[in-house]
Design an enzyme around this catalytic site. Sequence first.
Site, mmCIF file in Angstrom:
data_model
loop_
_atom_site.group_PDB
_atom_site.id
_atom_site.type_symbol
_atom_site.label_atom_id
_atom_site.label_comp_id
_atom_site.label_asym_id
_atom_site.label_seq_id
_atom_site.Cartn_x
_atom_site.Cartn_y
_atom_site.Cartn_z
ATOM 1 N N LYS A 1 -13.084 -9.050 -2.756
ATOM 2 C CA LYS A 1 -11.618 -8.873 -2.791
ATOM 3 C C LYS A 1 -11.071 -9.730 -3.946
ATOM 4 O O LYS A 1 -11.804 -10.058 -4.862
ATOM 5 C CB LYS A 1 -11.014 -9.272 -1.446
ATOM 6 N N ARG B 1 1.674 4.171 -3.303
ATOM 7 C CA ARG B 1 1.522 5.620 -3.119
ATOM 8 C C ARG B 1 2.848 6.339 -3.314
ATOM 9 O O ARG B 1 2.901 7.418 -3.903
ATOM 10 C CB ARG B 1 0.938 5.898 -1.737
ATOM 11 N N ASP C 1 -7.351 -7.096 5.452
ATOM 12 C CA ASP C 1 -6.623 -8.088 4.648
ATOM 13 C C ASP C 1 -6.158 -9.284 5.480
ATOM 14 O O ASP C 1 -5.574 -10.226 4.948
ATOM 15 C CB ASP C 1 -5.416 -7.428 3.964
ATOM 16 N N SER D 1 -13.168 2.573 2.585
ATOM 17 C CA SER D 1 -12.287 2.068 1.530
ATOM 18 C C SER D 1 -11.147 3.034 1.273
ATOM 19 O O SER D 1 -11.362 4.173 0.850
ATOM 20 C CB SER D 1 -13.051 1.837 0.229
ATOM 21 N N GLN E 1 -8.958 2.658 -1.022
ATOM 22 C CA GLN E 1 -8.760 2.815 -2.463
ATOM 23 C C GLN E 1 -9.667 3.917 -3.004
ATOM 24 O O GLN E 1 -9.240 4.747 -3.798
ATOM 25 C CB GLN E 1 -9.026 1.487 -3.170
ATOM 26 N N SER F 1 0.841 -1.206 0.000
ATOM 27 C CA SER F 1 0.000 0.000 0.000
ATOM 28 C C SER F 1 0.871 1.250 0.000
ATOM 29 O O SER F 1 0.620 2.200 -0.751
ATOM 30 C CB SER F 1 -0.900 0.021 1.234
ATOM 31 N N GLY G 1 -5.868 -4.320 -7.817
ATOM 32 C CA GLY G 1 -7.011 -3.422 -7.608
ATOM 33 C C GLY G 1 -6.558 -2.053 -7.126
ATOM 34 O O GLY G 1 -7.145 -1.027 -7.503
HETATM 35 C C1 S3P Z 1 -5.733 -1.087 -0.087
HETATM 36 C C2 S3P Z 1 -6.968 -0.941 0.451
HETATM 37 C C3 S3P Z 1 -7.828 -2.050 0.860
HETATM 38 C C4 S3P Z 1 -7.050 -3.362 0.922
HETATM 39 C C5 S3P Z 1 -6.144 -3.559 -0.255
HETATM 40 C C6 S3P Z 1 -5.137 -2.413 -0.330
HETATM 41 C C7 S3P Z 1 -4.953 0.120 -0.421
HETATM 42 O O1 S3P Z 1 -8.880 -2.175 -0.074
HETATM 43 O O2 S3P Z 1 -7.939 -4.454 1.033
HETATM 44 O O3 S3P Z 1 -5.434 -4.775 -0.134
HETATM 45 O O4 S3P Z 1 -3.720 0.043 -0.575
HETATM 46 O O5 S3P Z 1 -5.559 1.201 -0.512
HETATM 47 P P1 S3P Z 1 -10.237 -1.284 0.060
HETATM 48 O O6 S3P Z 1 -9.863 0.121 0.002
HETATM 49 O O7 S3P Z 1 -11.061 -1.680 -1.121
HETATM 50 O O8 S3P Z 1 -10.839 -1.717 1.359
#
Ligand code: S3P
Length: 454
Positions: free
Chosen positions: A358, A29, A331, A179, A181, A25, A97
């Site tokens: 997921k 970024r 996670d 979320s 993301q 994560s 994702g």
């Molecule tokens: C993540 C956010 C989470 C997480 C994913 C990584 C991120 O998802 O499950 O593995 O790096 O922003 P969600 O934002 O959909 O909950």
Amino acid sequence: MTRIDFDVHPGGSLRGGVPVPTDKSIAHRALIFAALAEGISRLQGVAPLGAIAVTRRVLEGLGVRFVEEALGEICVEGVGLRGLSAPLAPLDCGGSGTTLRLLAGLLAAQPFQSTLVADAYLSQRPMARIVAPLRRRGASVEGRFHPTHAGEILPPLILGPLPAGTALLESEESLPIPSAQVKSALLLSGLYAEGNTYVHEPVVSRDHTERMLCALEVPLRAVASVVELDIRRWDRRLPPFSLRIPGDLSSAAFLLIAALLVPGSEIILRGVGLNPTRRGILEYLRDVGAPVAVEERGDRMGEPVGDLQVMYGGPLRGGLLAGEMLVRAIDEVPVLCALGARSEGVTEIADAGELRVKESDRLAAMAQVLRAFGVACEERPDGLRIEGKPEGLLTAADVDSGGDHRIAMAAVLLALVADGPSRVRDVGCVGTSFPRFAGTLRALGAKIHAVERE
Ligand code: S3P
């Protein structure tokens, strides 16, 4: 086609200190903000494989240059907020994702059009949650209609162009489901908007984007569960930076739990990210009486890091993972299910409906894996109820990952305490987050082998 399986032989304890992969994560970024900075940033610990390599390739497709300095160290030649160039071909997000959703926010604000494509798994994951709020602030975003869920949108996504002389509008969104993301996509688009960005979440999801933007002196405030990006107080310039990416607590979780499952184990993990919005697993382990010692050792761009030490101390009690703690351990559900399988009494996971969208339907997948290892488990719409089996051994099994890295690794942990050799099929996906998973377990003393099969 060749497929990779893990053959796991139980027996022996896990002992020693091993490196953990860097935090995915934070790395996504760091790559994005370094690409948008004005000058050269240096990043240490950017994995050359898996999801992070995907984000790097997508940014290369937008004209950003990366130079390998040394093993695991790269220089990013930032192009500035307005310096990305129109891609010559669709940008492939593979199965990542986070790449797709974060980049969608960034690309929705560009004066050129881009297309984000995904692999077969990610192409089934819901995108209306980012498409709708981006459209509400004036972005042009098109996707594929879901064949059965009216209103749902699937990849590929076509983003922009934003017509010359126009800018994205202020955005005030209240997310129905926490979320990171979605929040990050809105903040990234907000860097280009003419109005502020406000995001309200029912519970604060991981806040790496906020911490990094604050470290880069972007005027952003987080009060309780509301984030405000005050764009009018910003000169729209991101400074270059240096960062050693912290270790990934979500990967470390598999090693911690492995040590809590296998008698005689004792391991130490150093330099692991300890961001409070990710620490749900540590809170859960404390609640069920696990002897995990946490030593904080400063921070890197606002991200706390530290060392973790854990020792096997016999079966733990079952617990409840729900509500705010679940968001902070979103996670870690598969790995905590593996712990629940060997805990005393019942372990319950609740408020976790989000896990069904997921990398796989993680509730269904974990229920299937647990049952294969002889653990009784009830699947509920938003969770699982697991009847722990702390006595004796689990039943050796032959299970499939379903293409989900965290399911594959959770299954390996169950196999470590089974009554004979087990097989976990189709584990190529483990490279997404923990490319050296089997090697790391082997270094600690586990008997696990990757086998190529036709
Ligand atoms: C993540 C956010 C989470 C997480 C994913 C990584 C991120 O998802 O499950 O593995 O790096 O922003 P969600 O934002 O959909 O909950």
